[in-house]
Design a protein around this motif. Sequence first.
Motif, PDB file in Angstrom:
ATOM      1  N   UNK A  31       0.857  -1.185   0.000  1.00 30.64           N
ATOM      2  CA  UNK A  31       0.000   0.000   0.000  1.00 30.64           C
ATOM      3  C   UNK A  31       0.897   1.240   0.000  1.00 30.64           C
ATOM      4  N   UNK A  32       0.867   2.049  -1.053  1.00 31.73           N
ATOM      5  CA  UNK A  32       1.770   3.208  -1.129  1.00 31.73           C
ATOM      6  C   UNK A  32       1.484   4.267  -0.077  1.00 31.73           C
ATOM      7  N   UNK A  33       0.339   4.199   0.557  1.00 32.68           N
ATOM      8  CA  UNK A  33      -0.019   5.189   1.566  1.00 32.68           C
ATOM      9  C   UNK A  33       0.398   4.770   2.976  1.00 32.68           C
ATOM     10  N   UNK A  34       1.007   3.618   3.113  1.00 31.97           N
ATOM     11  CA  UNK A  34       1.418   3.123   4.422  1.00 31.97           C
ATOM     12  C   UNK A  34       2.936   3.070   4.533  1.00 31.97           C
ATOM     13  N   UNK A  35       3.418   3.034   5.757  1.00 31.76           N
ATOM     14  CA  UNK A  35       4.845   2.825   5.988  1.00 31.76           C
ATOM     15  C   UNK A  35       5.089   1.319   5.918  1.00 31.76           C
ATOM     16  N   UNK A  36       5.611   0.862   4.794  1.00 31.62           N
ATOM     17  CA  UNK A  36       5.781  -0.572   4.566  1.00 31.62           C
ATOM     18  C   UNK A  36       7.138  -1.104   4.995  1.00 31.62           C
ATOM     19  N   UNK A  37       7.944  -0.265   5.607  1.00 30.90           N
ATOM     20  CA  UNK A  37       9.283  -0.715   5.980  1.00 30.90           C
ATOM     21  C   UNK A  37       9.289  -1.949   6.881  1.00 30.90           C
ATOM     22  N   UNK A  38       8.427  -2.015   7.900  1.00 28.87           N
ATOM     23  CA  UNK A  38       8.443  -3.219   8.744  1.00 28.87           C
ATOM     24  C   UNK A  38       8.197  -4.494   7.943  1.00 28.87           C
ATOM     25  N   UNK A  39       7.348  -4.393   6.917  1.00 31.05           N
ATOM     26  CA  UNK A  39       7.002  -5.562   6.108  1.00 31.05           C
ATOM     27  C   UNK A  39       8.213  -6.064   5.333  1.00 31.05           C
ATOM     28  N   UNK A  40       8.869  -5.170   4.568  1.00 35.08           N
ATOM     29  CA  UNK A  40       9.940  -5.690   3.729  1.00 35.08           C
ATOM     30  C   UNK A  40      11.219  -5.958   4.506  1.00 35.08           C
ATOM     31  N   UNK A  41      11.445  -5.245   5.616  1.00 38.78           N
ATOM     32  CA  UNK A  41      12.595  -5.590   6.467  1.00 38.78           C
ATOM     33  C   UNK A  41      12.364  -6.963   7.094  1.00 38.78           C
ATOM     34  N   UNK A  42      11.157  -7.202   7.586  1.00 41.45           N
ATOM     35  CA  UNK A  42      10.845  -8.507   8.186  1.00 41.45           C
ATOM     36  C   UNK A  42      10.966  -9.622   7.155  1.00 41.45           C
ATOM     37  N   UNK A  43      10.519  -9.355   5.911  1.00 39.12           N
ATOM     38  CA  UNK A  43      10.662 -10.390   4.888  1.00 39.12           C
ATOM     39  C   UNK A  43      12.136 -10.702   4.630  1.00 39.12           C
ATOM     40  N   UNK A  44      12.970  -9.676   4.572  1.00 37.03           N
ATOM     41  CA  UNK A  44      14.392  -9.915   4.366  1.00 37.03           C
ATOM     42  C   UNK A  44      14.980 -10.783   5.467  1.00 37.03           C
ATOM     43  N   UNK A  45      14.595 -10.516   6.698  1.00 35.53           N
ATOM     44  CA  UNK A  45      15.072 -11.326   7.819  1.00 35.53           C
ATOM     45  C   UNK A  45      14.503 -12.744   7.754  1.00 35.53           C
ATOM     46  N   UNK A  46      13.232 -12.864   7.346  1.00 38.98           N
ATOM     47  CA  UNK A  46      12.604 -14.179   7.276  1.00 38.98           C
ATOM     48  C   UNK A  46      13.254 -15.043   6.197  1.00 38.98           C
ATOM     49  N   UNK A  47      13.543 -14.435   5.049  1.00 44.67           N
ATOM     50  CA  UNK A  47      14.190 -15.180   3.972  1.00 44.67           C
ATOM     51  C   UNK A  47      15.584 -15.636   4.400  1.00 44.67           C
ATOM     52  N   UNK A  48      16.309 -14.758   5.092  1.00 48.36           N
ATOM     53  CA  UNK A  48      17.631 -15.141   5.603  1.00 48.36           C
ATOM     54  C   UNK A  48      17.508 -16.255   6.642  1.00 48.36           C
ATOM     55  N   UNK A  49      16.469 -16.154   7.470  1.00 49.89           N
ATOM     56  CA  UNK A  49      16.239 -17.158   8.517  1.00 49.89           C
ATOM     57  C   UNK A  49      15.930 -18.525   7.912  1.00 49.89           C
ATOM     58  N   UNK A  50      15.172 -18.526   6.818  1.00 43.74           N
ATOM     59  CA  UNK A  50      14.861 -19.780   6.129  1.00 43.74           C
ATOM     60  C   UNK A  50      16.138 -20.497   5.710  1.00 43.74           C
ATOM     61  N   UNK A  51      17.123 -19.747   5.222  1.00 43.08           N
ATOM     62  CA  UNK A  51      18.387 -20.355   4.814  1.00 43.08           C
ATOM     63  C   UNK A  51      19.193 -20.831   6.025  1.00 43.08           C
TER      64      UNK A  51
END
Length: 254
Positions: A31-51
């Motif tokens: 959503x361009x009207x929201x602060x999406x930083x928590x979402x994509x930072x968390x995804x980056x950490x989750x993807x790293x965690x999966x590995x």
Amino acid sequence: MNEDVEQDNRLAYAGLTALAELMETVGSKLNPDEDNRPYYVAWGLLAAMHRQAAAVVLLHGKGFGHEAAPNRRALIEHMAQIRWLAEDGADAVDTMNLALKHSQKKLRDAADLAGLPYDPTIPDLVQAAEIPSNPANQFINRNPLLKRLGAPLLAAWTGETQLAHPTLTAAQCFFDDTADDKVVLHGEPTLRHGAANPADRSPYIAFVLMWSAMDAFNHLMKGQPWSEELRRIATEGGLDGSQPRIDAAEEATG
């Protein structure tokens, strides 16, 4: 390895596979009207965690569960950060940026001391950033964050730290000086008094932590689309369906 440990690990293999498949369904539209930083930072950490979880399973399968302590420790740290992002949102990201300022300064100072070249673009941008103060800044240090998430998690992390670094505890896994007249040296990690090796449960620990991280990330997604599948995976994996047995992970790593 006793039967309970083997059963836990069998459930963990299936659970980790199911979690990996669930990660493939993540949405990328924001959503361009929201602060999406928590979402994509968390995804980056989750993807790293999966590995990291995959590395734990691979090491365990090759007989190096003991040596996977740094990976298990990293899993705890990643999971804690993701849960923090889910709970504190943008405040958590701002604190992470504050931590980045500190770490970039240390990196620059170390490079200057060693006379090494570096690209100053990122350090300069980070240092110039104005980051507002917020209550989440107390979690710039890991211990307060782990305490907030629960004493068993802090205990598990502290136990893994003893094996992940060159400590006396880590060294003692390879010698026994309890006899009066000799020291027994080991080429493989050997716990004293014939205790079972807690690292034998490495896959289960990875599963518990990965499930908890994905449960947190689910709260960052619109409509929490993973809820039903996470409940099913938890039930089939021996968790209670809402909160993973971090106390069991503590027991396995302490």
